[in-house]
Design a protein around this motif. Sequence first.
Motif, PDB file in Angstrom:
ATOM      1  N   GLY A 112      -4.463   1.156   2.146  1.00  0.00           N
ATOM      2  CA  GLY A 112      -4.573   2.563   2.485  1.00  0.00           C
ATOM      3  C   GLY A 112      -6.013   3.024   2.470  1.00  0.00           C
ATOM      4  N   PRO A 113      -6.255   4.299   2.691  1.00  0.00           N
ATOM      5  CA  PRO A 113      -7.616   4.834   2.645  1.00  0.00           C
ATOM      6  C   PRO A 113      -8.094   4.965   1.208  1.00  0.00           C
ATOM      7  CG  PRO A 113      -6.056   6.604   3.021  1.00  0.00           C
ATOM      8  CD  PRO A 113      -5.260   5.332   3.045  1.00  0.00           C
ATOM      9  N   GLY A 114      -9.399   5.090   1.031  1.00  0.00           N
ATOM     10  CA  GLY A 114      -9.935   5.331  -0.316  1.00  0.00           C
ATOM     11  C   GLY A 114     -11.116   4.458  -0.653  1.00  0.00           C
ATOM     12  N   LYS A 115     -10.907   3.163  -0.757  1.00  0.00           N
ATOM     13  CA  LYS A 115     -11.975   2.229  -1.092  1.00  0.00           C
ATOM     14  C   LYS A 115     -11.752   0.902  -0.372  1.00  0.00           C
ATOM     15  CE  LYS A 115     -13.657   3.526  -5.738  1.00  0.00           C
ATOM     16  NZ  LYS A 115     -13.878   3.020  -7.108  1.00  0.00           N
ATOM     17  N   VAL A 116     -12.837   0.305   0.096  1.00  0.00           N
ATOM     18  CA  VAL A 116     -12.745  -1.040   0.686  1.00  0.00           C
ATOM     19  C   VAL A 116     -13.191  -2.022  -0.398  1.00  0.00           C
ATOM     20  CG1 VAL A 116     -13.435  -2.554   2.574  1.00  0.00           C
ATOM     21  CG2 VAL A 116     -13.267  -0.091   2.956  1.00  0.00           C
ATOM     22  N   ALA A 147      -7.616  -3.557   4.187  1.00  0.00           N
ATOM     23  CA  ALA A 147      -8.759  -2.888   4.819  1.00  0.00           C
ATOM     24  C   ALA A 147      -9.921  -3.857   5.000  1.00  0.00           C
ATOM     25  CB  ALA A 147      -9.188  -1.684   3.982  1.00  0.00           C
ATOM     26  N   LYS A 148     -10.166  -4.700   3.989  1.00  0.00           N
ATOM     27  CA  LYS A 148     -11.269  -5.663   4.089  1.00  0.00           C
ATOM     28  C   LYS A 148     -11.046  -6.654   5.230  1.00  0.00           C
ATOM     29  CE  LYS A 148     -13.737  -7.056   0.667  1.00  0.00           C
ATOM     30  NZ  LYS A 148     -14.289  -7.675  -0.553  1.00  0.00           N
ATOM     31  N   MET A 149      -9.813  -7.122   5.378  1.00  0.00           N
ATOM     32  CA  MET A 149      -9.527  -8.101   6.435  1.00  0.00           C
ATOM     33  C   MET A 149      -9.563  -7.462   7.819  1.00  0.00           C
ATOM     34  SD  MET A 149      -6.703 -10.618   4.681  1.00  0.00           S
ATOM     35  CE  MET A 149      -6.828 -11.837   5.973  1.00  0.00           C
ATOM     36  N   ILE A 150      -9.165  -6.196   7.919  1.00  0.00           N
ATOM     37  CA  ILE A 150      -9.243  -5.504   9.204  1.00  0.00           C
ATOM     38  C   ILE A 150     -10.703  -5.329   9.617  1.00  0.00           C
ATOM     39  CG2 ILE A 150      -8.894  -3.250  10.316  1.00  0.00           C
ATOM     40  CD1 ILE A 150      -6.212  -3.091   8.867  1.00  0.00           C
ATOM     41  N   VAL A 151     -11.555  -4.986   8.662  1.00  0.00           N
ATOM     42  CA  VAL A 151     -12.983  -4.863   8.952  1.00  0.00           C
ATOM     43  C   VAL A 151     -13.540  -6.200   9.442  1.00  0.00           C
ATOM     44  CG1 VAL A 151     -15.266  -4.473   7.933  1.00  0.00           C
ATOM     45  CG2 VAL A 151     -13.379  -2.928   7.373  1.00  0.00           C
ATOM     46  N   GLU A 152     -13.160  -7.294   8.759  1.00  0.00           N
ATOM     47  CA  GLU A 152     -13.618  -8.620   9.175  1.00  0.00           C
ATOM     48  C   GLU A 152     -13.094  -8.965  10.573  1.00  0.00           C
ATOM     49  OE1 GLU A 152     -15.761 -10.732   7.223  1.00  0.00           O
ATOM     50  OE2 GLU A 152     -15.945  -8.725   6.356  1.00  0.00           O
ATOM     51  N   ARG A 153     -11.856  -8.602  10.833  1.00  0.00           N
ATOM     52  CA  ARG A 153     -11.237  -8.908  12.135  1.00  0.00           C
ATOM     53  C   ARG A 153     -11.944  -8.158  13.260  1.00  0.00           C
ATOM     54  NH1 ARG A 153     -10.391 -10.148  16.303  1.00  0.00           N
ATOM     55  NH2 ARG A 153      -8.625  -9.799  17.665  1.00  0.00           N
ATOM     56  N   LYS A 168       4.313 -14.245   3.976  1.00  0.00           N
ATOM     57  CA  LYS A 168       4.982 -12.944   3.963  1.00  0.00           C
ATOM     58  C   LYS A 168       4.614 -12.238   2.663  1.00  0.00           C
ATOM     59  CE  LYS A 168       7.638 -12.468   7.689  1.00  0.00           C
ATOM     60  NZ  LYS A 168       9.106 -12.556   7.589  1.00  0.00           N
ATOM     61  N   PHE A 169       4.287 -10.962   2.796  1.00  0.00           N
ATOM     62  CA  PHE A 169       3.961 -10.138   1.631  1.00  0.00           C
ATOM     63  C   PHE A 169       4.682  -8.810   1.755  1.00  0.00           C
ATOM     64  CE2 PHE A 169       0.406 -12.999   2.219  1.00  0.00           C
ATOM     65  CZ  PHE A 169       0.096 -13.404   0.922  1.00  0.00           C
ATOM     66  N   SER A 170       4.849  -8.140   0.632  1.00  0.00           N
ATOM     67  CA  SER A 170       5.426  -6.799   0.632  1.00  0.00           C
ATOM     68  C   SER A 170       4.282  -5.804   0.505  1.00  0.00           C
ATOM     69  CB  SER A 170       6.413  -6.649  -0.531  1.00  0.00           C
ATOM     70  OG  SER A 170       7.243  -5.534  -0.325  1.00  0.00           O
ATOM     71  N   PHE A 171       4.071  -5.003   1.549  1.00  0.00           N
ATOM     72  CA  PHE A 171       2.916  -4.109   1.618  1.00  0.00           C
ATOM     73  C   PHE A 171       3.274  -2.705   1.129  1.00  0.00           C
ATOM     74  CE2 PHE A 171       1.902  -7.520   4.540  1.00  0.00           C
ATOM     75  CZ  PHE A 171       0.562  -7.759   4.272  1.00  0.00           C
ATOM     76  N   SER A 172       2.399  -2.147   0.268  1.00  0.00           N
ATOM     77  CA  SER A 172       2.646  -0.843  -0.343  1.00  0.00           C
ATOM     78  C   SER A 172       1.483   0.097  -0.044  1.00  0.00           C
ATOM     79  CB  SER A 172       2.774  -0.974  -1.870  1.00  0.00           C
ATOM     80  OG  SER A 172       3.673  -1.988  -2.244  1.00  0.00           O
ATOM     81  N   HIS A 173       1.764   1.228   0.577  1.00  0.00           N
ATOM     82  CA  HIS A 173       0.711   2.218   0.811  1.00  0.00           C
ATOM     83  C   HIS A 173       0.305   2.843  -0.522  1.00  0.00           C
ATOM     84  CE1 HIS A 173      -1.331   5.878   2.141  1.00  0.00           C
ATOM     85  NE2 HIS A 173      -1.465   5.310   3.321  1.00  0.00           N
ATOM     86  N   SER A 212       6.568   3.483   6.624  1.00  0.00           N
ATOM     87  CA  SER A 212       6.589   2.259   7.414  1.00  0.00           C
ATOM     88  C   SER A 212       5.191   1.666   7.471  1.00  0.00           C
ATOM     89  CB  SER A 212       7.099   2.537   8.830  1.00  0.00           C
ATOM     90  OG  SER A 212       6.120   3.263   9.575  1.00  0.00           O
ATOM     91  N   LEU A 213       5.127   0.368   7.691  1.00  0.00           N
ATOM     92  CA  LEU A 213       3.843  -0.311   7.794  1.00  0.00           C
ATOM     93  C   LEU A 213       3.065   0.197   9.013  1.00  0.00           C
ATOM     94  CD1 LEU A 213       2.013  -2.446   6.587  1.00  0.00           C
ATOM     95  CD2 LEU A 213       3.298  -4.193   7.814  1.00  0.00           C
ATOM     96  N   LYS A 214       3.758   0.499  10.089  1.00  0.00           N
ATOM     97  CA  LYS A 214       3.097   1.004  11.301  1.00  0.00           C
ATOM     98  C   LYS A 214       2.405   2.327  11.023  1.00  0.00           C
ATOM     99  CE  LYS A 214       3.895   2.108  16.167  1.00  0.00           C
ATOM    100  NZ  LYS A 214       4.891   2.196  17.261  1.00  0.00           N
ATOM    101  N   GLU A 215       3.098   3.218  10.341  1.00  0.00           N
ATOM    102  CA  GLU A 215       2.512   4.529  10.018  1.00  0.00           C
ATOM    103  C   GLU A 215       1.311   4.381   9.090  1.00  0.00           C
ATOM    104  OE1 GLU A 215       3.720   8.651   7.623  1.00  0.00           O
ATOM    105  OE2 GLU A 215       5.265   7.146   8.060  1.00  0.00           O
ATOM    106  N   GLY A 216       1.460   3.564   8.058  1.00  0.00           N
ATOM    107  CA  GLY A 216       0.374   3.382   7.110  1.00  0.00           C
ATOM    108  C   GLY A 216      -0.829   2.696   7.711  1.00  0.00           C
ATOM    109  N   LEU A 217      -0.582   1.703   8.577  1.00  0.00           N
ATOM    110  CA  LEU A 217      -1.675   0.963   9.185  1.00  0.00           C
ATOM    111  C   LEU A 217      -2.452   1.844  10.170  1.00  0.00           C
ATOM    112  CD1 LEU A 217      -2.909  -1.833   9.026  1.00  0.00           C
ATOM    113  CD2 LEU A 217      -1.417  -2.541  10.910  1.00  0.00           C
TER     114      LEU A 217
END
Length: 332
Positions: free
Chosen positions: A171-175, A182-188, A203-208, A312-317
């Motif tokens: 989620g937002p706040g800190k990288v 967030a760190k992997m998206i920045v790298e991507r 597979k992981f369970s993602f939590s906002h 949902s993961l889509k909304e959070g992402l």
Amino acid sequence: MKILVTGASGYLGGRLCHALLRQGYSVRVLVRPTSDLSALPPSLDIIYGDITDYASLLAACSACSVVFHLAALVEPWLPDPSKFFSVNVGGLKNVLEAVKETKTVEKLIYTSSFFALGPTDGDIADENKVHHEKFFCTEYEKSKVAADKIAVQAASEGVPIVLLYPGVIYGPGKVTAGNIVAKMIVERFSGRLPGYIGDGNDKFSFSHVDDVVEGHIAAMEKGQPGNRYLLTGENASFKHIFDMAAVITDTKKPILSIPLWVIEAYGWLSVLFSLITGKLPLISPPTVHVLRHKWEYSCEKAKMELDYRPRSLKEGLAEVLLWLKNLGLIRY
């Protein structure tokens, strides 16, 4: 009612402090003198110390009705693995002792991790799962398993402790290392990570993060002492995360899949570089060990008993991508 939060300078702890203050609670934090407090609100009652320093912890617990124990070392690798146990296990022991000695604490909310319950590798597990302890992917995981046993034992002895198990928090706040998505998206998006990591079998369970914060507050208000609650969310692979990010941003999906053995070799080089520079690596061999397994969990109990409602993961992402774009960390 005064509430103590340990780990307030961390990713989740800071968001929790803001939420508690918004709801009108008096919040005290135990932070190290070297902690970055820039993201914390100014109206906190600050005690300087450390969870490994019992005297400072006892002083922080004084006159508090609720303790949120979030402080932990959250890294896949450290050059000195004993630190995981001194902080994650020794710190919890100190908190439990301080709660007993203070005698004013009515509820202790302990933030563990899904890693404490272990890999699921094909099943979707719930709070009844117990780590098999046949192997550990990381020293962090091993320390959280040891701490979990101590927390469960304390509950059986009458300590009013509620155990929470978030998934991969994003989620937002800190990288930071606590926000690996967030760190992997920045790298991507920067091109430093040119493709998928592995073949998508992880597979992981993602939590906002804000859903997890709400789950913590609900655990304080509704959680039953001695109970475990998974504060997880949608189960997905990092390949799915990258594909979804491409769809949301209307950009191309990666065309490469980087084999895990290549990532592991890069991880060993990163560790070597880290030993020279002192800067912790983004990827290390233990990270790859984690990616070779599945960590799928259900949060149905938290939904029923705590009214936990993960987005949902889509909304959070989508929120994370816009946040990173506004910060200038990614372009699309």
